[in-house]
Scaffold this active site. Structure first.
Site, PDB file in Angstrom:
ATOM      1  N   MET A  80       0.566  -0.004  -2.376  1.00 61.02           N
ATOM      2  CA  MET A  80       1.259   0.181  -1.096  1.00 61.02           C
ATOM      3  C   MET A  80       1.256   1.643  -0.648  1.00 61.02           C
ATOM      4  SD  MET A  80       4.502  -2.355  -1.832  1.00 61.02           S
ATOM      5  CE  MET A  80       5.233  -2.129  -0.209  1.00 61.02           C
ATOM      6  N   ASP A 237       1.275  -5.106  -3.380  1.00 51.53           N
ATOM      7  CA  ASP A 237       1.180  -5.687  -4.720  1.00 51.53           C
ATOM      8  C   ASP A 237       2.501  -6.288  -5.189  1.00 51.53           C
ATOM      9  OD1 ASP A 237       2.356  -3.180  -4.912  1.00 51.53           O
ATOM     10  OD2 ASP A 237       0.920  -2.392  -6.366  1.00 51.53           O
TER      11      ASP A 237
END
Length: 492
Positions: A80, A237
C-alpha cells in the site's frame, strides 16, 4: 480458474484457484530489493514490479498451461501507499516512494495545516508512510519531477495499468492515500487541493469486487488464456488478506506477521481516529470499512537478525522450539524503520535492552519475536482507546507459521488466535476470490467465507501475566530510546 496476484515489497506471489476455491498452483518471483539511499528513505522502481509479475505468471504458464488457459477472472493485491508518479506517456518519473519511507514528517505537519479537516475527511491523521505527504515532499525537493506528474498510482495499480491499459484503483487501497473522503468512498477535492493535485491526476475508483478492465489481448496470448479475463478492483495487501480469511463482518479481525506487522478489524462504519495513528479505511467489500494499525518491521526484524548472525531466519526460530514460553528479560524495540502506529514517530529506532555476557542467538531471537508481539499489543491498546473491540483474531502472514511466535502474540494480546489454512498466501488468495466475484457477479459473502482453521492458540493465564508485566517494562523504554535515537542522529 481464478488468478490472484500479490505485489509485495520483497516479491510477487501468484496463485491459481479453482471453482471450489482450492489453490492448485503457485508462482513467485525472485526477491525484490529496496533502495535506501538516505536514512529513512525506501524506494523501488516500478519496472521491477512488472518484471516480477511477468516472472511469476510466465512460470505458471509454463508449468500449468491448462489451468492458465481456463482463467476467468484476475484479482490484484499489493503493498500500500507507494507513490508511483507517471508522466504524460505513463512512464515512471522517478522510483516509487514506498510505504515504509519516513522522509516526509515535516510535510505531514504542513498538510494538516493546509487542511484542518483532514482527519475528519480522511479518517486519520497524516503520517509519513501514506501517499499524500510524499507528494508535498516531491513538490518541495524535486519541483521538476512534480511538474511532470500526469498520474499518481499505487503500486498494484501500476501493475493493473500494464495488465489492462486502464488507470483504475479500488476504494480500499486508495482510502489510505489521504486523498479520499472515506465515509463517502470518493476522491476529496479538498484533500487533493491541499497537495496541489486534482481528480484528473487520479485513477478511476471502483469497489474491490468490481471489474476494472480486461486483460490485454497480447498478454492473454502470452499466458495462454483462451479469453480476456476481467481484472477486479482488488485491494491493498491487508484488505485482500482479510478477504482471503473471510474477515468482512464487523468485529472480525486479523493479526498479520509479514514484512510488516498488522492488526486489522472490520467495522460497519467509518470511525476516524483523531488521537492515534490508527487508520480507518474502506474495505474491499462494498459497505464495509476497517481499522488498521501497522508495525513497520515484523519479519524484517527477524531477517535483519538472521543476516547479522549469518544464519537462516527459519533456523533461528526452529532452535527455540514450538512450546509456549514466558516473557523473557531481554527486551527489543522493533522500530528499525521508525514507528508508524499507534505513535506516528519517524525518529525512534530499534534497540536491545538487557544484554549481558550470557546473551546468545537464542536469547536475541526470542527478544525479537517478543518485541514484535509487544508492538502489536501497543497497537491493540490504541484500538481499544478508539472504541474497537475484538475477542479473537486470525493469524496470517509468513510469521503465523511459527507456533511459538503466535503463542507470544496470543499471550501478549490476551486473545485467542486461530490459524487458517494457507495463511501465508492470504493476500494472493483474497485477490483471487475478488477476481472470482468480479467475473461471476457472485454475492461477496458467498465467496469470502471463513477458511478452515488448522490450529487454535489460546492465551495461557500464567504466561499472559508474564507478558503483561514485561509489556509494561517494554512500553516504559519507548521515551528514553526515542530520545537516544534523536540524540544519536543529531535531532536532540
Amino acid at each position: 480458474m481464478y488468478l490472484g496476484i500479490d505485489l509485495g515489497t520483497s516479491g510477487v506471489k501468484a496463485i491459481l484457484m479453482d471453482e471450489e476455491q482450492r489453490i492448485l498452483a503457485e508462482g513467485s518471483s525472485r526477491p525484490l530489493s529496496v533502495d535506501r539511499p538516505h536514512r529513512g528513505w525506501s524506494e523501488q522502481h516500478p519496472e521491477i514490479w512488472w518484471d516480477a509479475v511477468c516472472e511469476a505468471l510466465d512460470h505458471l504458464a509454463r508449468h500449468h498451461p491448462k489451468e492458465m488457459a481456463a482463467v476467468r477472472g484476475i484479482g490484484l493485491s499489493g503493498q500500500m501507499y507507494g507513490a508511483t508518479l507517471l508522466d504524460a506517456a505513463d512512464r515512471p518519473i522517478r522510483p516509487a516512494i514506498l510505504w515504509n519511507d519516513t522522509r516526509s514528517t515535516a510535510e505531514c505537519r504542513q498538510l494538516e495545516e493546509r487542511e484542518p479537516e483532514l482527519r475528519a475527511i480522511a479518517g486519520r491523521r497524516a503520517t509519513p508512510g501514506v501517499t499524500a505527504p510524499k507528494l508535498i515532499w516531491v513538490q518541495r525537493h524535486e519541483p521538476e519531477n512534480f511538474a511532470r506528474i500526469r498520474t499518481v498510482l499505487l503500486p498494484k495499480d501500476y501493475i493493473r495499468l500494464k495488465l489492462t491499459g486502464d488507470k483504475v484503483s479500488d476504494m480500499a487501497d486508495s482510502s489510505g492515500t489521504l486523498w479520499m473522503d472515506v465515509t463517502r468512498r470518493a476522491w476529496s477535492d479538498r484533500l487533493l487541493a491541499a497537495t496541489d493535485l486534482d481528480r484528473s491526476q487520479m485513477p478511476r475508483l471502483v469497489e474491490g469486487t468490481e471489474p476494472s478492465g480486461l486483460l490485454t489481448p497480447g498478454l492473454a496470448d502470452r499466458w495462454g488464456m483462451v479469453n480476456r479475463p476481467p481484472v477486479a478492483g482488488g485491494g491493498g495487501d491487508n484488505a485482500c488478506g482479510a478477504c482471503g480469511s473471510g474477515i468482512i463482518e464487523p468485529g472480525a479481525g486479523t493479526v498479520s506477521l509479514g514484512t510488516s506487522g498488522v492488526l486489522f478489524v472490520a467495522t460497519n462504519e467509518a470511525r476516524p481516529s483523531r488521537d492515534h495513528a490508527i487508520e480507518t479505511l474502506c474495505h474491499a467489500v462494498p459497505g464495509i470499512w476497517h481499522q488498521m494499525s501497522v508495525i513497520l518491521s515484523a519479519t524484517s526484524c527477524l531477517n535483519w537478525l538472521a543476516g547479522l548472525l549469518g544464519r537462516p531466519a527459519a533456523e533461528l526460530v526452529r532452535d527455540l522450539g514450538d512450546a509456549p514460553r514466558p516473557a523473557g528479560p531481554l527486551l527489543f524495540l522493533p522500530f528499525l524503520d521508525g514507528c508508524w502506529s499507534p505513535q506516528d514517530d519517524a525518529e525512534i529506532r530499534g534497540a536491545f535492552v538487557g544484554l549481558d555476557h550470557g546473551t546468545d542467538a537464542r536469547a536475541l531471537t526470542h527478544a525479537v519475536l517478543q518485541g514484535v508481539a509487544f508492538a502489536l499489543t501497543d497497537a491493540a491498546h490504541g484500538f481499544h482507546d478508539n472504541g474497537a473491540r475484538f475477542e479473537r483474531l486470525l493469524g496470517i502472514g509468513g510469521g503465523s507459521r511459527s507456533p511459538l511466535w503466535m503463542s507470544m502474540v496470543a499471550n501478549a494480546l490476551d486473545r485467542v488466535i486461530d490459524i487458517p489454512e494457507a495463511s501465508e498466501l492470504g493476500a494472493a488468495f483474497g485477490a483471487a476470490r475478488l477476481g472470482m466475484i468480479a467475473a461471476t457477479n457472485a454475492p461477496p459473502r458467498d465467496v469470502l467465507r471463513r477458511p478452515r482453521i488448522v490450529r487454535t492458540i489460546e492465551p495461557d493465564p500464567v504466561l499472559a501475566d508474564s507478558y503483561r508485566d514485561a509489556f509494561t517494562q517494554w512500553r516504559g523504554l519507548y521515551a528514553p530510546v526515542r530520545n537516544a535515537s534523536m540524540a544519536l542522529h543529531g535531532h536532540a
